[in-house]
Design an enzyme around this catalytic site. Structure first.
Site, PDB file in Angstrom:
ATOM      1  N   THR A   1      10.234   9.548  -1.248  1.00  0.00           N
ATOM      2  CA  THR A   1      11.291  10.409  -0.714  1.00  0.00           C
ATOM      3  C   THR A   1      10.640  11.750  -0.358  1.00  0.00           C
ATOM      4  OG1 THR A   1      11.827  11.295  -2.890  1.00  0.00           O
ATOM      5  CG2 THR A   1      13.076   9.341  -2.175  1.00  0.00           C
TER       6      THR A   1
ATOM      7  N   ASN B   1      -7.530  -0.219  -4.622  1.00  0.00           N
ATOM      8  CA  ASN B   1      -6.233  -0.918  -4.611  1.00  0.00           C
ATOM      9  C   ASN B   1      -6.075  -1.748  -3.341  1.00  0.00           C
ATOM     10  OD1 ASN B   1      -4.352   0.007  -7.005  1.00  0.00           O
ATOM     11  ND2 ASN B   1      -5.604   1.760  -6.420  1.00  0.00           N
TER      12      ASN B   1
ATOM     13  N   MET C   1      -4.127  11.158   0.319  1.00  0.00           N
ATOM     14  CA  MET C   1      -4.106  12.506  -0.242  1.00  0.00           C
ATOM     15  C   MET C   1      -3.512  13.523   0.740  1.00  0.00           C
ATOM     16  SD  MET C   1      -5.158  11.936  -3.198  1.00  0.00           S
ATOM     17  CE  MET C   1      -5.594  13.508  -3.913  1.00  0.00           C
ATOM     18  N   ARG C   2      -2.374  13.165   1.264  1.00  0.00           N
ATOM     19  CA  ARG C   2      -1.660  14.089   2.140  1.00  0.00           C
ATOM     20  C   ARG C   2      -0.187  14.019   1.804  1.00  0.00           C
ATOM     21  NH1 ARG C   2      -2.020  16.574   6.907  1.00  0.00           N
ATOM     22  NH2 ARG C   2       0.029  15.807   7.494  1.00  0.00           N
ATOM     23  N   ILE C   3       0.466  15.156   1.902  1.00  0.00           N
ATOM     24  CA  ILE C   3       1.907  15.151   1.681  1.00  0.00           C
ATOM     25  C   ILE C   3       2.567  14.674   2.965  1.00  0.00           C
ATOM     26  CG2 ILE C   3       3.913  16.618   1.257  1.00  0.00           C
ATOM     27  CD1 ILE C   3       2.115  18.282  -0.597  1.00  0.00           C
TER      28      ILE C   3
ATOM     29  N   GLY D   1     -10.268   3.110  -1.931  1.00  0.00           N
ATOM     30  CA  GLY D   1      -9.486   1.946  -1.534  1.00  0.00           C
ATOM     31  C   GLY D   1      -9.648   0.743  -2.456  1.00  0.00           C
TER      32      GLY D   1
ATOM     33  N   GLU E   1      -3.563  -0.678 -13.022  1.00  0.00           N
ATOM     34  CA  GLU E   1      -2.852  -0.191 -11.845  1.00  0.00           C
ATOM     35  C   GLU E   1      -2.950  -1.215 -10.714  1.00  0.00           C
ATOM     36  OE1 GLU E   1      -4.312   3.438  -9.996  1.00  0.00           O
ATOM     37  OE2 GLU E   1      -2.278   3.937  -9.360  1.00  0.00           O
TER      38      GLU E   1
ATOM     39  N   SER F   1       2.436   4.389 -11.934  1.00  0.00           N
ATOM     40  CA  SER F   1       3.761   4.078 -11.394  1.00  0.00           C
ATOM     41  C   SER F   1       3.648   3.660  -9.931  1.00  0.00           C
ATOM     42  CB  SER F   1       4.675   5.317 -11.432  1.00  0.00           C
ATOM     43  OG  SER F   1       4.751   5.871 -12.722  1.00  0.00           O
TER      44      SER F   1
ATOM     45  N   ASN G   1       4.658   4.470  -2.901  1.00  0.00           N
ATOM     46  CA  ASN G   1       3.460   5.225  -3.267  1.00  0.00           C
ATOM     47  C   ASN G   1       3.007   4.794  -4.655  1.00  0.00           C
ATOM     48  OD1 ASN G   1       1.504   7.415  -3.123  1.00  0.00           O
ATOM     49  ND2 ASN G   1       2.820   8.549  -4.538  1.00  0.00           N
TER      50      ASN G   1
ATOM     51  N   ASP H   1       6.065  12.776  -5.168  1.00  0.00           N
ATOM     52  CA  ASP H   1       6.004  11.911  -6.363  1.00  0.00           C
ATOM     53  C   ASP H   1       7.365  11.830  -7.056  1.00  0.00           C
ATOM     54  OD1 ASP H   1       3.264  11.520  -5.906  1.00  0.00           O
ATOM     55  OD2 ASP H   1       2.714  13.257  -7.126  1.00  0.00           O
TER      56      ASP H   1
ATOM     57  N   HIS I   1       1.086   6.128  -8.030  1.00  0.00           N
ATOM     58  CA  HIS I   1       0.740   7.406  -8.665  1.00  0.00           C
ATOM     59  C   HIS I   1       0.221   7.155 -10.076  1.00  0.00           C
ATOM     60  CE1 HIS I   1       0.740  11.684  -9.267  1.00  0.00           C
ATOM     61  NE2 HIS I   1       1.325  11.492 -10.441  1.00  0.00           N
TER      62      HIS I   1
ATOM     63  N   GLU J   1      10.713  14.415  -1.848  1.00  0.00           N
ATOM     64  CA  GLU J   1      10.174  15.140  -3.017  1.00  0.00           C
ATOM     65  C   GLU J   1       8.852  14.505  -3.439  1.00  0.00           C
ATOM     66  OE1 GLU J   1      11.049  15.910  -7.692  1.00  0.00           O
ATOM     67  OE2 GLU J   1      12.594  14.925  -6.523  1.00  0.00           O
TER      68      GLU J   1
HETATM   69  C1  GRF Z   1      -4.871   5.464  -7.467  1.00  0.00           C
HETATM   70  O1  GRF Z   1      -5.070   5.826  -8.797  1.00  0.00           O
HETATM   71  C2  GRF Z   1      -3.504   5.892  -7.021  1.00  0.00           C
HETATM   72  O2  GRF Z   1      -2.561   5.876  -8.056  1.00  0.00           O
HETATM   73  C3  GRF Z   1      -3.746   7.311  -6.597  1.00  0.00           C
HETATM   74  O3  GRF Z   1      -4.992   7.287  -5.990  1.00  0.00           O
HETATM   75  C4  GRF Z   1      -5.792   6.243  -6.543  1.00  0.00           C
HETATM   76  C5  GRF Z   1      -6.313   5.428  -5.408  1.00  0.00           C
HETATM   77  O4  GRF Z   1      -7.450   4.732  -5.786  1.00  0.00           O
HETATM   78  N1  GRF Z   1      -2.674   7.794  -5.771  1.00  0.00           N
HETATM   79  P1  GRF Z   1      -8.192   3.788  -4.738  1.00  0.00           P
HETATM   80  O5  GRF Z   1      -8.548   4.618  -3.523  1.00  0.00           O
HETATM   81  O6  GRF Z   1      -7.284   2.648  -4.416  1.00  0.00           O
HETATM   82  O7  GRF Z   1      -9.416   3.336  -5.472  1.00  0.00           O
END
Ligand code: GRF
Length: 220
Positions: A144, A16, A93-95, A14, A177, A139, A110, A148, A112, A146
């Site tokens: 959607t 981000n 980490m789930r679709i 987490g 990011e 990104s 999302n 990513d 990525h 699909e």
């Molecule tokens: C990020 O790189 C994001 O793009 C990917 O998972 C990572 C999440 O990192 N989907 P964090 O849990 O925010 O440190």
């Protein structure tokens, strides 16, 4: 201006989420994080949310089946209760299934770690290195059905260095990011971005290619 109500779905550290919470606390972002949902009880990001006084929920297969729901249905119910303007999948980490995607179409984004449409899915850093690419990046895109695959809103690029390994590349990309995410959220807060029939409009113009981050500013 009313703050944007943001819900964040996580599975891991987490970092981000923390950047967003810190920016909110500084008053640098007109956002209220109204809910954090994790599918893992041990996700480090839950601690960041709790420290910031944000509602958290752990929703996994077990909690969902106890309520006679699928995991996505329980997530949807939790989100409905909090009425977010925007849902951010941040290392979730789930679709996400089609029903949940449809319910939040145009309101779910999302993050990525690749320059989509290249390198959808996992292990982007090692795949970029194996391919010998000169650049990697991150990104933010609308979700959607699909994986990513939804329209990309914005990207940031980072050069790949000769002596990079997946860990060094990931470490160099992470702060960029974070800045990309804040810049994209600012665009949402300002109301400059709209979703119309599967297309992204920025300042009422169709976005033909992702905006790119340049010195903390998103350029079209
Ligand atoms: C990020 O790189 C994001 O793009 C990917 O998972 C990572 C999440 O990192 N989907 P964090 O849990 O925010 O440190």
């Amino acid at each position: 201006m009313k703050p944007l109500r943001l819900a964040v779905l996580i599975s891991g550290t987490g970092s981000n989420l923390k950047v967003v919470l810190d920016a909110c606390a500084r008053g640098g972002l007109a956002i209220e994080v109204v809910q954090v949902i994790s599918n893992r009880a041990d996700a480090g990001g839950l601690q960041h949310a709790r420290q910031a006084g944000v509602n958290t929920a752990i929703i996994d297969r077990v909690t969902a089946s106890e309520c006679g729901m699928t995991q996505d249905q329980q997530v949807a119910q939790c989100l409905r209760e909090r009425q977010p303007d925007l849902v951010l999948l941040s290392g979730y980490m789930r679709i996400v299934g089609a029903e949940l995607v449809d319910e939040f179409a145009g309101r779910m984004i999302n993050q990525h770690p690749s320059l989509l449409p290249r390198y959808k899915g996992l292990n982007t850093y090692s795949r970029v290195l194996a391919a010998g690419d000169q650049h990697h990046g991150a990104s933010v895109h609308f979700v959607t059905a699909e994986l990513d695959g939804g329209p990309v809103i914005a990207q940031v690029r980072v050069p790949v260095l000769d002596d990079d390994d997946p860990a060094s590349l990931a470490a160099r990309l992470a702060p960029l990011e974070h800045r990309l995410l804040l810049a994209v959220l600012e665009v949402f807060c300002s109301g400059r971005i709209q979703w119309q029939d599967g297309q992204v409009l920025v300042d009422h113009q169709r976005l033909h290619k992702p905006m790119r981050l340049d010195h903390d500013t998103l350029l079209s």
